[in-house]
Scaffold this motif. Structure first.
Motif, PDB file in Angstrom:
ATOM      1  N   MET A   3      33.268  38.887  33.790  1.00 23.39           N
ATOM      2  CA  MET A   3      34.604  38.846  34.377  1.00 23.39           C
ATOM      3  C   MET A   3      34.915  37.423  34.855  1.00 23.39           C
ATOM      4  SD  MET A   3      36.083  40.941  37.676  1.00 23.39           S
ATOM      5  CE  MET A   3      35.335  42.457  37.101  1.00 23.39           C
ATOM      6  N   ARG A  51      36.150  34.514  37.115  1.00 23.12           N
ATOM      7  CA  ARG A  51      36.221  34.336  38.574  1.00 23.12           C
ATOM      8  C   ARG A  51      36.974  33.060  38.880  1.00 23.12           C
ATOM      9  NH1 ARG A  51      31.682  33.979  41.963  1.00 23.12           N
ATOM     10  NH2 ARG A  51      32.463  35.576  43.356  1.00 23.12           N
ATOM     11  N   VAL A  70      46.258  40.212  45.287  1.00 24.88           N
ATOM     12  CA  VAL A  70      45.268  41.282  45.248  1.00 24.88           C
ATOM     13  C   VAL A  70      45.858  42.587  45.807  1.00 24.88           C
ATOM     14  CG1 VAL A  70      42.956  41.972  45.992  1.00 24.88           C
ATOM     15  CG2 VAL A  70      43.395  39.612  45.377  1.00 24.88           C
ATOM     16  N   VAL A 112      36.931  38.643  48.340  1.00 23.22           N
ATOM     17  CA  VAL A 112      36.939  38.818  46.897  1.00 23.22           C
ATOM     18  C   VAL A 112      37.848  39.985  46.540  1.00 23.22           C
ATOM     19  CG1 VAL A 112      35.537  39.313  44.863  1.00 23.22           C
ATOM     20  CG2 VAL A 112      34.585  37.933  46.717  1.00 23.22           C
ATOM     21  N   GLY A 113      38.692  39.772  45.557  1.00 27.44           N
ATOM     22  CA  GLY A 113      39.562  40.842  45.084  1.00 27.44           C
ATOM     23  C   GLY A 113      39.638  40.839  43.575  1.00 27.44           C
ATOM     24  N   VAL A 114      39.567  42.004  42.968  1.00 22.71           N
ATOM     25  CA  VAL A 114      39.654  42.118  41.509  1.00 22.71           C
ATOM     26  C   VAL A 114      41.044  42.633  41.158  1.00 22.71           C
ATOM     27  CG1 VAL A 114      38.723  43.248  39.462  1.00 22.71           C
ATOM     28  CG2 VAL A 114      37.183  42.554  41.311  1.00 22.71           C
ATOM     29  N   ARG A 122      40.332  42.098  33.625  1.00 21.85           N
ATOM     30  CA  ARG A 122      40.372  41.872  35.069  1.00 21.85           C
ATOM     31  C   ARG A 122      39.963  40.444  35.410  1.00 21.85           C
ATOM     32  NH1 ARG A 122      39.418  47.336  34.623  1.00 21.85           N
ATOM     33  NH2 ARG A 122      40.485  48.620  36.183  1.00 21.85           N
ATOM     34  N   GLU A 163      38.696  38.164  38.866  1.00 19.27           N
ATOM     35  CA  GLU A 163      38.227  38.218  40.250  1.00 19.27           C
ATOM     36  C   GLU A 163      38.698  36.965  40.975  1.00 19.27           C
ATOM     37  OE1 GLU A 163      34.201  39.894  41.353  1.00 19.27           O
ATOM     38  OE2 GLU A 163      33.873  37.775  41.813  1.00 19.27           O
ATOM     39  N   VAL A 209      38.613  34.755  44.435  1.00 19.08           N
ATOM     40  CA  VAL A 209      37.795  34.541  45.622  1.00 19.08           C
ATOM     41  C   VAL A 209      38.561  33.631  46.566  1.00 19.08           C
ATOM     42  CG1 VAL A 209      35.560  33.775  46.510  1.00 19.08           C
ATOM     43  CG2 VAL A 209      35.724  34.686  44.183  1.00 19.08           C
TER      44      VAL A 209
END
Length: 363
Positions: free
Chosen positions: A1, A3, A22, A41-43, A67, A69, A71
């Motif tokens: 994923m 980031r 998010v 952290v949010g996905v 998705r 992620e 941060v």
């Protein structure tokens, strides 16, 4: 994923932007420095209208977007590379992301304190970039000292030393390490260092609602810096993003249109990140599931299959492939096959943006 780390000085709108994109993130957005100490952290799902079209065509039970992620990394300050303001912890968090979203304040608001007392994007960017460069320099200089001794007897160490000295020269000139052109072998040598200024960067110029469509003079200053650094710029309004979260989905397009823009900050950021990192999307679709997959541009079909599962890559036979536009236009896989638009591609096929694929493989 994928980031992406959101960085910037305190009180530039980082956490407000993070909370908005998010949506259900719990990052504290408060009017004082260091309100974010642990990285939040949010996905988020990558917005992609093509998914729903494919879901309808295949009558899929589930729809699974790609998705990203995000941060939210606490505000950096001058001296972060030496540990000021919890700097060492923050810099370590940045090393773990694939790309940096550097939020720069480009709006006036007397109610929100600026850590330096005034709005000056050039100064703010310089503060952050200097701290990242100093952290990289410190790391490279230590590495050079060790490698120089090994280079007397080791060809591998000699090769590493040559790369490190190139990077050292550029960083000492006040330029980011990403401006150094390296081949694949040289890139592999420095990868373990996780250099901060080697990471791709997007400047998120955070403006007021009134400037979202057109930008302002501060945004132009950010663009000038980005052009020198081979970086990208996205104009966002953290305040508008916060308002979008409160608006029903079906009303958001009209709200954005009233502000003179076609898409929200989340979509703009993800699109810019994909472009910057050279990422592409392909799809798999069927009655059970329609899913988006993220790959590097230039990936061959077996490698793309390996993103789903390593067994797919090892046992790859062929890929039945149709372009999204063709499938969407015709409305069914059977119609696409009748028109001869579903192709059988082998191991040398370079997967294209929007390909809809079915992999055949040996277990």
């Amino acid at each position: 994923m994928l980031r992406a780390g959101i960085v910037g000085l305190p009180n530039v709108g980082k956490s407000t932007l993070f909370n908005a994109v998010v949506a259900n993130a719990k990052a504290q957005a408060a009017n004082f420095p260091f309100c974010t100490i642990e990285p939040n952290v949010g996905v988020v799902a990558v917005p992609d209208e093509r998914l729903q079209v494919l879901t309808t065509i295949s009558e899929s039970v589930d729809t699974v977007p790609a998705r990203v992620e995000f941060v939210d990394i606490a505000g950096l300050v001058k001296g972060a590379s030496k540990g000021e303001g919890l700097g060492n912890q923050f810099l370590a968090n940045i090393r773990e992301v694939d790309a940096i979203v550097h939020v720069v304040r480009c709006f006036e608001n007397d109610d929100i304190i600026h850590v330096s007392g005034s709005i000056d994007p050039v100064r703010d960017i310089d503060v952050i970039n200097l701290e990242l460069a100093l952290a990289d320099l410190s790391q490279i200089e230590r590495r050079i000292d060790r490698t120089r001794k090994q280079a007397r007897t080791s060809k591998d160490a000699q090769a590493e030393l040559a790369v490190l000295e190139q990077l050292n020269t550029v960083l000492n000139e006040g330029k980011p390490a990403r401006l150094v052109s390296l081949n694949e072998d040289e890139e592999a040598i420095i990868k373990p260092l996780g250099l901060l200024t080697r990471k791709p960067i997007i400047y998120a110029a955070n403006v007021s609602e009134d400037d979202l469509a057109t930008g302002n003079d501060w945004v132009e200053q950010v663009r000038a810096i980005a052009a020198q650094e081979e970086a990208q710029v996205v104009i966002v309004s953290a305040q508008v993003e916060s308002e979008l979260v409160e608006i029903p989905e079906e009303e958001r397009a009209d709200f954005l249109e009233s502000l003179g823009v076609q898409e929200g900050g989340l979509k703009s950021l993800i699109r810019a990140t994909y472009e910057l990192l050279g990422l592409r999307t392909y799809f798999t679709t069927g009655p059970k599931e329609t899913r988006a997959w993220t790959i590097q541009a230039g990936m061959l079909a077996p490698q793309a299959a390996g993103v789903i599962h390593s067994d797919f890559e090892r046992g790859f036979i062929r890929a039945e492939t149709v372009a999204y536009k063709d499938l969407a236009t015709l409305g069914s896989m059977s119609a696409a096959k009748e028109k001869g638009l579903v192709r059988s591609e082998g191991k040398e096929y370079v997967v294209q943006e929007g390909d809809v694929m079915l992999f055949r493989f040996n277990v």
